[in-house]
Design a protein around this motif. Sequence first.
Motif, PDB file in Angstrom:
ATOM      1  N   SER A 214       0.841  -1.225  -0.074  1.00 40.35           N
ATOM      2  CA  SER A 214       0.027  -0.044  -0.030  1.00 40.35           C
ATOM      3  C   SER A 214       0.874   1.251  -0.013  1.00 40.35           C
ATOM      4  CB  SER A 214      -0.986  -0.022   1.147  1.00 40.35           C
ATOM      5  OG  SER A 214      -1.898  -1.318   1.122  1.00 40.35           O
ATOM      6  N   ALA A 215       1.810   1.186   0.741  1.00 40.58           N
ATOM      7  CA  ALA A 215       2.888   2.348   0.940  1.00 40.58           C
ATOM      8  C   ALA A 215       3.663   2.696  -0.637  1.00 40.58           C
ATOM      9  CB  ALA A 215       3.788   2.069   1.971  1.00 40.58           C
ATOM     10  N   ILE A 216       4.005   1.558  -0.974  1.00 39.18           N
ATOM     11  CA  ILE A 216       4.602   1.778  -2.472  1.00 39.18           C
ATOM     12  C   ILE A 216       3.767   2.398  -3.469  1.00 39.18           C
ATOM     13  CG2 ILE A 216       5.465   0.095  -4.392  1.00 39.18           C
ATOM     14  CD1 ILE A 216       6.621  -1.579  -2.302  1.00 39.18           C
ATOM     15  N   LYS A 217       2.367   1.511  -3.326  1.00 37.83           N
ATOM     16  CA  LYS A 217       1.431   2.108  -4.374  1.00 37.83           C
ATOM     17  C   LYS A 217       0.978   3.452  -4.060  1.00 37.83           C
ATOM     18  CE  LYS A 217      -3.009   1.007  -6.460  1.00 37.83           C
ATOM     19  NZ  LYS A 217      -3.350   2.592  -6.623  1.00 37.83           N
ATOM     20  N   ALA A 218       1.082   3.734  -2.851  1.00 40.73           N
ATOM     21  CA  ALA A 218       0.700   5.353  -2.644  1.00 40.73           C
ATOM     22  C   ALA A 218       1.798   6.257  -3.321  1.00 40.73           C
ATOM     23  CB  ALA A 218       0.456   5.653  -0.970  1.00 40.73           C
ATOM     24  N   ASP A 221       1.750   6.242  -7.192  1.00 39.74           N
ATOM     25  CA  ASP A 221       0.891   7.288  -7.575  1.00 39.74           C
ATOM     26  C   ASP A 221       1.133   8.715  -7.252  1.00 39.74           C
ATOM     27  OD1 ASP A 221      -0.690   5.035  -8.185  1.00 39.74           O
ATOM     28  OD2 ASP A 221      -1.974   5.072  -6.180  1.00 39.74           O
ATOM     29  N   LYS A 222       1.578   9.183  -6.295  1.00 40.12           N
ATOM     30  CA  LYS A 222       1.967  10.425  -6.031  1.00 40.12           C
ATOM     31  C   LYS A 222       3.306  10.796  -6.988  1.00 40.12           C
ATOM     32  CE  LYS A 222       4.391  13.242  -2.567  1.00 40.12           C
ATOM     33  NZ  LYS A 222       5.220  13.131  -1.097  1.00 40.12           N
ATOM     34  N   ALA A 223       3.900   9.888  -7.580  1.00 43.48           N
ATOM     35  CA  ALA A 223       5.221  10.317  -8.367  1.00 43.48           C
ATOM     36  C   ALA A 223       4.555  10.196  -9.763  1.00 43.48           C
ATOM     37  CB  ALA A 223       6.477   9.419  -8.060  1.00 43.48           C
ATOM     38  N   ASP A 224       3.525   9.755  -9.949  1.00 41.99           N
ATOM     39  CA  ASP A 224       2.690   9.681 -11.207  1.00 41.99           C
ATOM     40  C   ASP A 224       3.636   8.523 -12.079  1.00 41.99           C
ATOM     41  OD1 ASP A 224       1.228  10.067 -13.400  1.00 41.99           O
ATOM     42  OD2 ASP A 224       2.294  11.709 -14.278  1.00 41.99           O
ATOM     43  N   PHE A 225       3.833   7.693 -11.303  1.00 44.15           N
ATOM     44  CA  PHE A 225       4.811   6.267 -11.929  1.00 44.15           C
ATOM     45  C   PHE A 225       3.700   5.242 -11.974  1.00 44.15           C
ATOM     46  CE2 PHE A 225       7.499   2.737 -11.217  1.00 44.15           C
ATOM     47  CZ  PHE A 225       8.307   2.916 -12.405  1.00 44.15           C
ATOM     48  N   LEU A 274      12.833   2.454  -2.915  1.00 41.44           N
ATOM     49  CA  LEU A 274      12.139   2.500  -4.280  1.00 41.44           C
ATOM     50  C   LEU A 274      12.212   3.776  -4.855  1.00 41.44           C
ATOM     51  CD1 LEU A 274       9.394  -0.279  -3.500  1.00 41.44           C
ATOM     52  CD2 LEU A 274      11.543  -0.593  -4.681  1.00 41.44           C
ATOM     53  N   ALA A 275      11.862   4.660  -4.144  1.00 41.42           N
ATOM     54  CA  ALA A 275      11.792   5.949  -4.791  1.00 41.42           C
ATOM     55  C   ALA A 275      13.147   6.431  -5.370  1.00 41.42           C
ATOM     56  CB  ALA A 275      11.512   7.189  -3.434  1.00 41.42           C
ATOM     57  N   HIS A 276      14.250   5.813  -4.895  1.00 39.59           N
ATOM     58  CA  HIS A 276      15.436   6.244  -5.557  1.00 39.59           C
ATOM     59  C   HIS A 276      15.554   5.619  -6.934  1.00 39.59           C
ATOM     60  CE1 HIS A 276      19.870   6.258  -6.088  1.00 39.59           C
ATOM     61  NE2 HIS A 276      19.724   5.006  -6.772  1.00 39.59           N
ATOM     62  N   GLU A 277      15.000   4.333  -6.908  1.00 38.72           N
ATOM     63  CA  GLU A 277      14.957   3.515  -8.203  1.00 38.72           C
ATOM     64  C   GLU A 277      13.847   4.089  -9.149  1.00 38.72           C
ATOM     65  OE1 GLU A 277      17.114   1.135  -9.045  1.00 38.72           O
ATOM     66  OE2 GLU A 277      17.856   1.073  -7.068  1.00 38.72           O
ATOM     67  N   ILE A 278      12.705   4.508  -8.744  1.00 36.44           N
ATOM     68  CA  ILE A 278      12.008   5.071  -9.503  1.00 36.44           C
ATOM     69  C   ILE A 278      12.547   6.626 -10.077  1.00 36.44           C
ATOM     70  CG2 ILE A 278       9.777   6.549  -9.776  1.00 36.44           C
ATOM     71  CD1 ILE A 278       8.614   4.264  -7.677  1.00 36.44           C
ATOM     72  N   GLY A 279      13.186   6.944  -9.150  1.00 34.39           N
ATOM     73  CA  GLY A 279      13.761   8.442  -9.708  1.00 34.39           C
ATOM     74  C   GLY A 279      14.821   8.266 -10.776  1.00 34.39           C
ATOM     75  N   HIS A 280      15.538   7.168 -11.046  1.00 27.29           N
ATOM     76  CA  HIS A 280      16.189   6.759 -12.234  1.00 27.29           C
ATOM     77  C   HIS A 280      15.389   6.610 -13.591  1.00 27.29           C
ATOM     78  CE1 HIS A 280      20.178   5.915 -10.516  1.00 27.29           C
ATOM     79  NE2 HIS A 280      19.877   5.087  -9.582  1.00 27.29           N
ATOM     80  N   TYR A 281      14.245   6.032 -13.282  1.00 27.95           N
ATOM     81  CA  TYR A 281      13.336   5.909 -14.489  1.00 27.95           C
ATOM     82  C   TYR A 281      12.884   7.337 -14.757  1.00 27.95           C
ATOM     83  CZ  TYR A 281       9.842   3.839 -17.498  1.00 27.95           C
ATOM     84  OH  TYR A 281       8.746   3.940 -18.543  1.00 27.95           O
ATOM     85  N   LYS A 282      12.424   8.231 -13.850  1.00 30.56           N
ATOM     86  CA  LYS A 282      11.684   9.380 -14.129  1.00 30.56           C
ATOM     87  C   LYS A 282      12.759  10.359 -14.738  1.00 30.56           C
ATOM     88  CE  LYS A 282       8.121  10.534 -12.886  1.00 30.56           C
ATOM     89  NZ  LYS A 282       6.660  10.311 -13.762  1.00 30.56           N
ATOM     90  N   ASP A 363      13.297  14.543  -2.342  1.00 33.89           N
ATOM     91  CA  ASP A 363      12.171  15.462  -2.555  1.00 33.89           C
ATOM     92  C   ASP A 363      10.804  15.113  -2.655  1.00 33.89           C
ATOM     93  OD1 ASP A 363      14.208  17.491  -2.816  1.00 33.89           O
ATOM     94  OD2 ASP A 363      14.413  17.656  -4.763  1.00 33.89           O
ATOM     95  N   LYS A 364      10.944  13.783  -3.298  1.00 33.16           N
ATOM     96  CA  LYS A 364       9.414  13.397  -3.406  1.00 33.16           C
ATOM     97  C   LYS A 364       9.055  12.551  -2.293  1.00 33.16           C
ATOM     98  CE  LYS A 364       9.013  14.965  -7.737  1.00 33.16           C
ATOM     99  NZ  LYS A 364       7.966  16.155  -7.992  1.00 33.16           N
ATOM    100  N   TYR A 365       9.936  12.093  -1.505  1.00 26.66           N
ATOM    101  CA  TYR A 365       9.608  10.919  -0.403  1.00 26.66           C
ATOM    102  C   TYR A 365      10.191  11.664   1.059  1.00 26.66           C
ATOM    103  CZ  TYR A 365       8.437   6.899   2.135  1.00 26.66           C
ATOM    104  OH  TYR A 365       7.668   6.144   3.179  1.00 26.66           O
ATOM    105  N   GLU A 366      11.344  10.708   1.394  1.00 27.89           N
ATOM    106  CA  GLU A 366      12.014  11.379   2.593  1.00 27.89           C
ATOM    107  C   GLU A 366      13.524  10.959   2.723  1.00 27.89           C
ATOM    108  OE1 GLU A 366      12.790  12.720   5.878  1.00 27.89           O
ATOM    109  OE2 GLU A 366      10.559  12.768   5.528  1.00 27.89           O
ATOM    110  N   GLY A 367      14.075  12.184   2.750  1.00 33.33           N
ATOM    111  CA  GLY A 367      15.816  11.962   2.515  1.00 33.33           C
ATOM    112  C   GLY A 367      16.131  11.286   3.733  1.00 33.33           C
ATOM    113  N   GLN A 368      15.732  11.544   4.809  1.00 34.23           N
ATOM    114  CA  GLN A 368      15.895  10.768   6.082  1.00 34.23           C
ATOM    115  C   GLN A 368      15.787   9.395   6.182  1.00 34.23           C
ATOM    116  OE1 GLN A 368      17.383  13.075   8.335  1.00 34.23           O
ATOM    117  NE2 GLN A 368      18.193  11.515   9.904  1.00 34.23           N
ATOM    118  N   ALA A 369      14.845   8.657   5.730  1.00 32.64           N
ATOM    119  CA  ALA A 369      14.570   7.604   5.409  1.00 32.64           C
ATOM    120  C   ALA A 369      15.554   6.943   4.515  1.00 32.64           C
ATOM    121  CB  ALA A 369      13.267   7.441   5.082  1.00 32.64           C
ATOM    122  N   LEU A 370      15.784   7.479   3.476  1.00 27.50           N
ATOM    123  CA  LEU A 370      16.484   7.251   2.640  1.00 27.50           C
ATOM    124  C   LEU A 370      18.115   6.918   3.028  1.00 27.50           C
ATOM    125  CD1 LEU A 370      17.472   6.058  -0.454  1.00 27.50           C
ATOM    126  CD2 LEU A 370      17.893   8.725  -0.937  1.00 27.50           C
TER     127      LEU A 370
END
Length: 412
Positions: A214-218, A221-225, A274-282, A363-370
């Motif tokens: 659910s967190a990944i899907k959310a 969707d937020k990143a329009d991916f 995953l946000a990092h990996e999606i960043g590569h694609y975007k 920027d799109k998610y959370e730098g501290q978590a990364l």
Amino acid sequence: MTSTTILYIILGILAFDFILERVLDVLNLRNWSPELPKVLEGIYDREKYSKSQQYQQEKYRLSFISSSLSFVASFLMILMGGFAWLDELVRQFTDNPIGVALLFFGVIMLVSSIIGMPFSYYSTFVIEEKYGFNRTTLKTFILDKIKGGILGVIIGGGLLALLIWIYQQTTQDFWWMAWSVMAAFMIFMTMFYSSLIVPLFNKQTPLEDGELKSAIKAFADKADFKLDNVFVMDGSKRSSKGNAYFSGLGAKKRIVLFDTLINELSTEEIVAVLAHEIGHYKKKHTLSGILISLLQTGLMFYIFSIFIGNPALSEALGAEVHGFHLGLIAFGILYSPISSILGLIMNFWSRHNEYQADEFASDKYEGQALGDALIKLSISSLSNLTPHKAYVFFYYSHPTLLQRLQAIGFKK
């Protein structure tokens, strides 16, 4: 250029590469300190830091022995005409150019595998076992070698046979026809590697419904991916080290999470990865990487087509009869300086892309978590956190952990 000159150049390149690698290794080793650097305080504890250095040192010693043996074997094979002798041997069984090449490289790969087997076994069942990483059974280890060998014969042998056949049909158009074949293969593997090759070694199952999905899907969707394919791979079958990767293009794109990663990181940290990996694609890093690889392959085939017909390449290896396979070996070594320069450029570009993907995740998610995820993964894998700058320049496709943390403004 005479065959003797080519021989000296080949031997010189081999020696230079070996010496350069050892110099970089020494610089890297001398950059280590038994004392925990202040910059690592709050990230690594002293016990883990000491253990990471011991782990890296043991891997280095094994690598030094293995690479030294490989260098000596290659140097002597060329200097004493070992490749020419093998060429004469396989020609006793067939005079078909494709058959000769397949037997020639088949013998080389078989002997290399046998020589390398003890080092691979020691790395897996001694070093990795000692530091708590190994989960591989002897059965899995053997099956991996057999499967890898079969794939090498089918894919590598098939491509080699096709390239030689193309060369026999046309020499003038060889480079772009060969390039077209390799380009099609590279694109095909980019799209289908995870669904065709990976299942031969690991199980991949769709991520189950729950908090993580659910967190990944959310976030997607937020990143329009658009992300329909998230899989979990049984990485714990071989190692306790966690990882994740992005593969495919278009509708075939998928994200694969190692089960070890899921067990090691929190939901927020996994989504950050995953946000990092999606960043590569975007950021179109995946597409641009493929295009650059295709251009490099085209350049290599163009230069290769200029030299492959020169009998001096085979003569430099001591052979009396010119063969495509002998020319391929000689050219591979002669081309290695160009390949190394291109590799340095690609590593620089890759490190730049990693910073961009980190910035996207921050920027799109959370730098501290990364940052927390990167730290956990580095600690659990006993990574070298203080590599020498020269070593990073030559070998690292990713920035160091400390560089990445500083770039995203991570707070300890």
